[in-house]
Design an enzyme around this catalytic site. Structure first.
Site, PDB file in Angstrom:
ATOM      1  N   ASP A  36       0.873  -1.173   0.000  1.00  0.00           N
ATOM      2  CA  ASP A  36       0.000   0.000   0.000  1.00  0.00           C
ATOM      3  C   ASP A  36       0.910   1.223   0.000  1.00  0.00           C
ATOM      4  OD1 ASP A  36      -1.735   2.166   0.849  1.00  0.00           O
ATOM      5  OD2 ASP A  36      -3.119   0.646   1.597  1.00  0.00           O
ATOM      6  N   ILE A  37       0.667   2.185  -0.876  1.00  0.00           N
ATOM      7  CA  ILE A  37       1.535   3.370  -0.944  1.00  0.00           C
ATOM      8  C   ILE A  37       1.197   4.404   0.131  1.00  0.00           C
ATOM      9  CG2 ILE A  37       2.155   3.065  -3.371  1.00  0.00           C
ATOM     10  CD1 ILE A  37       0.133   5.342  -4.013  1.00  0.00           C
ATOM     11  N   HIS A  44     -10.078  -6.245  -2.267  1.00  0.00           N
ATOM     12  CA  HIS A  44      -8.715  -6.258  -1.756  1.00  0.00           C
ATOM     13  C   HIS A  44      -8.714  -6.535  -0.253  1.00  0.00           C
ATOM     14  CE1 HIS A  44     -10.081  -2.068  -1.604  1.00  0.00           C
ATOM     15  NE2 HIS A  44      -9.199  -1.824  -0.654  1.00  0.00           N
ATOM     16  N   HIS A  71      -6.398  -6.233   3.162  1.00  0.00           N
ATOM     17  CA  HIS A  71      -5.272  -5.534   3.782  1.00  0.00           C
ATOM     18  C   HIS A  71      -4.577  -6.483   4.747  1.00  0.00           C
ATOM     19  CE1 HIS A  71      -6.633  -1.372   2.700  1.00  0.00           C
ATOM     20  NE2 HIS A  71      -7.818  -1.963   2.717  1.00  0.00           N
TER      21      HIS A  71
END
Length: 130
Positions: A29-30, A93, A95
């Site tokens: 994750d950016i 998605h 996490h």
């Protein structure tokens, strides 16, 4: 229109890849909540996790399960937290977030600011444990 994750899958947008196979992709994750915060996605663009067919859903979790131990070795923590919210990007998605406290998985707190160089180093460290 393709989601940002589909563009990543298609190579149109770069990512810091952790692992990939024919059906799934894991990448950093950016805007992470914690160092090593990883996203695991099916390559097939499906918005809502419970719209995935049973095999794709099971495979997604099995793929994520393979990433978690490497993430925990690379980023020492008490546990790898798992969260599925599904509101930010209309592409399923999961996490994977290194946790030391409950607050580490609080999505309302400020995200970390991490340079591309730092993300690259973290991705390399995680992949070294796969």
């Amino acid at each position: 229109m393709s989601t940002i994750f589909t563009k990543i899958v298609n190579g149109e947008i770069p990512c810091h890849k952790i692992a990939e196979d024919e059906n799934y992709l894991a990448f950093l994750d950016i805007t992470p909540l914690a160092e090593g915060h990883t996203l695991v996605i099916p390559k097939k663009e499906i918005d809502y996790i419970f719209d995935l067919d049973d095999d794709l859903l099971a495979g997604l979790m099995i793929f994520a399960k393979k990433i978690a131990p490497a993430l925990q070795q690379a980023v020492p923590c008490r546990r790898i937290g798992v969260s599925v919210i599904g509101l930010e990007v209309p592409h399923t998605h999961v996490h994977l977030i290194p946790l030391n406290s409950m607050n580490d998985i609080n999505f309302t707190r400020e995200k970390m600011k991490v340079s591309q160089e730092e993300l690259k180093a973290i991705a390399e460290k995680i992949t070294s444990f796969l």
